[in-house]
Design an enzyme around this catalytic site. Structure first.
Site, PDB file in Angstrom:
ATOM      1  N   LYS A 174       1.122  -1.683  -0.282  1.00  0.00           N
ATOM      2  CA  LYS A 174      -0.389   0.034   0.060  1.00  0.00           C
ATOM      3  C   LYS A 174       0.560   1.096  -0.044  1.00  0.00           C
ATOM      4  CE  LYS A 174      -1.856   2.273   3.214  1.00  0.00           C
ATOM      5  NZ  LYS A 174      -1.986   3.982   2.024  1.00  0.00           N
ATOM      6  N   GLU A 249      10.506   1.584   9.598  1.00  0.00           N
ATOM      7  CA  GLU A 249      11.559   3.199   9.374  1.00  0.00           C
ATOM      8  C   GLU A 249      11.368   4.083   9.942  1.00  0.00           C
ATOM      9  OE1 GLU A 249      13.290   2.438   5.449  1.00  0.00           O
ATOM     10  OE2 GLU A 249      14.519   0.415   5.891  1.00  0.00           O
ATOM     11  N   CYS A 283      12.907  11.961   5.570  1.00  0.00           N
ATOM     12  CA  CYS A 283      13.363  11.716   6.370  1.00  0.00           C
ATOM     13  C   CYS A 283      14.633  12.282   7.185  1.00  0.00           C
ATOM     14  CB  CYS A 283      13.592  10.253   6.840  1.00  0.00           C
ATOM     15  SG  CYS A 283      13.722   9.095   5.850  1.00  0.00           S
ATOM     16  N   GLU A 384       9.449  16.211  15.462  1.00  0.00           N
ATOM     17  CA  GLU A 384       9.539  16.405  14.182  1.00  0.00           C
ATOM     18  C   GLU A 384       8.413  17.120  12.992  1.00  0.00           C
ATOM     19  OE1 GLU A 384       8.480  12.640  11.528  1.00  0.00           O
ATOM     20  OE2 GLU A 384      10.637  12.678  10.348  1.00  0.00           O
TER      21      GLU A 384
HETATM   22  P1  NDP Z   1       2.431   7.964   8.334  1.00  0.00           P
HETATM   23  O1  NDP Z   1       2.898   7.301   9.052  1.00  0.00           O
HETATM   24  O2  NDP Z   1       0.854   9.028   8.320  1.00  0.00           O
HETATM   25  O3  NDP Z   1       2.250   6.226   7.060  1.00  0.00           O
HETATM   26  C1  NDP Z   1       2.606   6.048   6.316  1.00  0.00           C
HETATM   27  C2  NDP Z   1       2.499   5.186   5.256  1.00  0.00           C
HETATM   28  O4  NDP Z   1       1.492   4.088   6.544  1.00  0.00           O
HETATM   29  C3  NDP Z   1       0.932   5.882   4.906  1.00  0.00           C
HETATM   30  O5  NDP Z   1       0.738   4.374   3.728  1.00  0.00           O
HETATM   31  C4  NDP Z   1      -0.373   5.863   5.821  1.00  0.00           C
HETATM   32  O6  NDP Z   1      -1.622   5.337   5.021  1.00  0.00           O
HETATM   33  C5  NDP Z   1      -0.167   4.075   6.509  1.00  0.00           C
HETATM   34  N1  NDP Z   1      -0.729   4.087   7.001  1.00  0.00           N
HETATM   35  C6  NDP Z   1      -1.299   4.886   8.763  1.00  0.00           C
HETATM   36  N2  NDP Z   1      -2.208   4.425   9.840  1.00  0.00           N
HETATM   37  C7  NDP Z   1      -1.529   3.191   9.547  1.00  0.00           C
HETATM   38  C8  NDP Z   1      -2.801   1.454   9.600  1.00  0.00           C
HETATM   39  N3  NDP Z   1      -2.950   2.147  11.304  1.00  0.00           N
HETATM   40  N4  NDP Z   1      -1.697   0.953   9.642  1.00  0.00           N
HETATM   41  C9  NDP Z   1      -1.493   0.188   8.705  1.00  0.00           C
HETATM   42  N5  NDP Z   1      -1.040   1.311   7.911  1.00  0.00           N
HETATM   43  C10 NDP Z   1      -1.162   2.767   7.316  1.00  0.00           C
HETATM   44  O7  NDP Z   1       3.999   7.921   7.675  1.00  0.00           O
HETATM   45  P2  NDP Z   1       3.189   9.444   6.610  1.00  0.00           P
HETATM   46  O8  NDP Z   1       2.450   9.346   4.831  1.00  0.00           O
HETATM   47  O9  NDP Z   1       2.978  10.990   6.828  1.00  0.00           O
HETATM   48  O10 NDP Z   1       5.024  10.237   6.108  1.00  0.00           O
HETATM   49  C11 NDP Z   1       5.519  11.093   6.646  1.00  0.00           C
HETATM   50  C12 NDP Z   1       6.732  10.094   8.704  1.00  0.00           C
HETATM   51  O11 NDP Z   1       7.508   9.309   7.637  1.00  0.00           O
HETATM   52  C13 NDP Z   1       7.340  11.030   8.663  1.00  0.00           C
HETATM   53  O12 NDP Z   1       7.341  10.979  10.348  1.00  0.00           O
HETATM   54  C14 NDP Z   1       8.934  10.568   8.374  1.00  0.00           C
HETATM   55  O13 NDP Z   1      10.113  10.870   9.055  1.00  0.00           O
HETATM   56  C15 NDP Z   1       8.585   8.863   8.366  1.00  0.00           C
HETATM   57  N6  NDP Z   1       9.626   8.559   6.995  1.00  0.00           N
HETATM   58  C16 NDP Z   1      10.716   8.470   7.850  1.00  0.00           C
HETATM   59  C17 NDP Z   1      11.403   7.541   6.490  1.00  0.00           C
HETATM   60  C18 NDP Z   1      13.115   6.692   7.168  1.00  0.00           C
HETATM   61  O14 NDP Z   1      12.935   5.986   6.064  1.00  0.00           O
HETATM   62  N7  NDP Z   1      12.876   6.075   8.156  1.00  0.00           N
HETATM   63  C19 NDP Z   1      11.857   7.663   5.273  1.00  0.00           C
HETATM   64  C20 NDP Z   1      10.571   8.365   4.968  1.00  0.00           C
HETATM   65  C21 NDP Z   1       9.546   9.103   5.231  1.00  0.00           C
HETATM   66  P3  NDP Z   1      -1.849   6.774   4.617  1.00  0.00           P
HETATM   67  O15 NDP Z   1      -1.235   7.804   3.684  1.00  0.00           O
HETATM   68  O16 NDP Z   1      -3.675   6.625   4.052  1.00  0.00           O
HETATM   69  O17 NDP Z   1      -1.763   8.216   6.155  1.00  0.00           O
END
Ligand code: NDP
Length: 480
Positions: A174, A249, A283, A384
């Site tokens: 997803k 991550e 990130c 963050e």
């Molecule tokens: P989110 O945690 O909101 O979402 C990440 C993904 O998880 C999306 O596809 C989201 O769907 C999905 N998701 C949300 N809730 C659930 C659930 N209950 N069960 C399963 N999947 C779920 O992060 P963001 O998309 O807002 O991304 C930004 C964040 O990602 C920042 O904190 C950033 O630091 C981190 N990040 C970390 C990286 C790393 O390598 N460490 C690299 C890049 C980003 P939906 O979009 O519908 O909410």
């Protein structure tokens, strides 16, 4: 208006419930498409397709898997312009960035893991004196779940699915519902490359519905997740009692530590990038800048001057440096943090305001923002923000800056600018982070382990680490 569909068993499908979500273009704030809000039923269909494909795919020779992965990589490269335009429109990032970073790196992920799988080996141990030999099998897990965020959509999506399928797994994935477009386009590319049906399934929808259905599916054996720390913690709670393998991550609040003995001009150029690339929505961005006191004044002046020259504009303009933030709610969150910083006695040195781009007044644009803080213990320095906002403050000693660098809950990456070898060794050993860059930023070699410590995550991906995550080690002991 685009309509995005789920990619299941090599075909495109509407969601079973016929429930849809609007897809917004951040550059103008308009709805330009709709995407499925997939339910448990869609995830189950994707799971069934993946499970049916697994016996054959897991037995497909490494040469054949490698050939298909490399073909996918080539097809992404052939479609660079189309993918870059789609990414830029969906995410708001400058097309120039999508063209040189997001899409080429997505292609590299497939090429790299297509090659890596042919070199992946396991150990054997001769049990001397016991007439026995042990060897380790590395077997694919079965059906695995991959969930990725919106900031580097195709890049991070493929970072997971390429090693997963290279290792012989089948995938239910997803992408973020905010940026689904390039993952959708990838389905067609996979078909063209001859990826067998069901090996990769892409289900679109909200995290709380579609994502939740993936993480709580009893037969999905592992979850590789990149996203926010709060979501990561929720996933761990749901998945751990089912003993799923987890790679998380998560967020970061990375220090950028600048010593007076560094190569100043190179540091300055790179610090602009590490602060504001992708609107600061990486990130790995160095959002806490610590500068040795003796060069602080100079740095402050030069940094502000450079940042003021960055052009905030429509993502499709070739000279745009800062595009639109990904969504209205994210823009509001970032602005709120600027307000919090002011209440905490932070001084906004430049930026801090929304930008109205002519002709695209409803887009989500924000000036790159530098905030001077006098303590590292304020919220703007601890939490963050994930936007074009950095803090700067001076430090006096190495011990002092090390303490501040480590005094956050996160531990993803750190950057150090210095030409002192001993200091480099001391600091890189002691900084609490998964990745330390010295005199550079975001230089990536895909063979290296990638991930964070503390609230920045659990586990490592990248190189053979990713192939280890997506396989189960089995020890076979033969007595002779
Ligand atoms: P989110 O945690 O909101 O979402 C990440 C993904 O998880 C999306 O596809 C989201 O769907 C999905 N998701 C949300 N809730 C659930 C659930 N209950 N069960 C399963 N999947 C779920 O992060 P963001 O998309 O807002 O991304 C930004 C964040 O990602 C920042 O904190 C950033 O630091 C981190 N990040 C970390 C990286 C790393 O390598 N460490 C690299 C890049 C980003 P939906 O979009 O519908 O909410």
């Amino acid at each position: 208006m685009h309509t995005i569909q789920n990619y299941i068993n090599g075909n495109f499908h509407d969601p079973v419930s016929n429930d849809w979500i609007d897809n917004y273009c951040p550059a103008n704030g308009e709805i330009y498409g709709k995407i499925p809000n997939s339910s448990k039923d869609d995830v189950e269909n994707a799971y069934i397709a993946a499970q049916s494909a697994f016996p054959s795919w897991s037995q497909t020779t490494l040469e054949e898997r490698s050939r298909i992965l490399i073909k996918i990589s080539e097809l992404i490269e052939e479609n660079l312009q189309r993918f870059a335009e789609a990414e830029s429109k969906d995410n708001g990032k400058p097309i120039s960035l999508a063209k040189v970073v997001d899409i080429p790196r997505a292609a590299s992920n497939f090429r790299f893991f297509g090659n890596a799988i042919t070199q992946f080996a396991s150990e054997s141990h001769e049990s001397i004196g016991q007439d026995a030999v042990n060897y380790t099998l590395r077997q694919p897990l079965g059906v695995v779940g991959c969930i990725s965020p919106w900031n580097l959509p195709l890049y991070l999506f493929t970072w997971k699915i390429a090693p997963a399928i290279a290792a012989g797994n089948c995938v239910v994935s997803k992408p973020s519902e905010i940026t689904p477009m390039t993952a959708y386009l990838l389905g067609d590319i996979c078909n063209q490359a001859g990826l067998p049906k069901g090996v990769l399934n892409i289900v679109h929808g909200l995290g709380s519905t579609t994502g939740q259905a993936i993480i709580e599916h009893p037969d999905i054996k592992a979850i590789s997740f990149t996203g926010g720390t709060t979501t990561g913690s929720h996933i761990a709670k749901v998945a751990a009692p089912m003993f799923k393998k987890l790679s998380l991550e998560l967020g970061g609040k990375n220090p950028n530590i600048i010593f007076a003995d560094c190569d100043y001009n190179e540091m300055l150029e790179t610090t602009v990038l590490s602060s504001f690339s992708n609107q600061g929505q990486i990130c790995l961005c160095g959002s806490r800048i610590f500068v040795e006191a003796s060069i602080y004044k100079q740095f402050k002046q030069d940094f502000i001057a450079k940042v003021k020259r960055l052009k905030v504009g429509h993502p499709s303009e070739p000279d745009t440096n800062i595009g639109a933030l990904v969504s209205k709610s994210h823009l509001e969150k970032v602005i709120q943090y600027i307000e919090i910083a002011k209440q905490e006695n932070g001084t906004v040195l430049c930026g801090g305001h929304e930008v109205s781009v002519k002709g695209f007044e409803n887009g989500y644009y924000l000036e790159p923002t530098i905030i001077e803080v006098s303590t590292d213990e304020c919220r703007i320095n601890q939490e963050e923000v994930f936007g074009p906002v950095v803090t700067i403050m001076p430090f006096n000693t190495e011990d002092n800056v090390l303490q501040m660098a480590n005094k956050v809950k996160y531990g993803l990456s750190a950057t150090i600018w210095t030409n002192d070898l001993k200091r480099t060794m001391r600091l890189s050993n002691q900084i609490q982070a998964g990745i330390v860059w010295v005199n550079t930023w975001m230089m990536r070699d895909l063979r290296t382990p990638f991930g964070g410590v503390k609230a920045s995550g659990v586990g490592r991906e990248g190189g053979f680490e990713a192939l280890r995550f997506f396989t189960e080690a089995k020890n076979v002991c033969i007595k002779y």
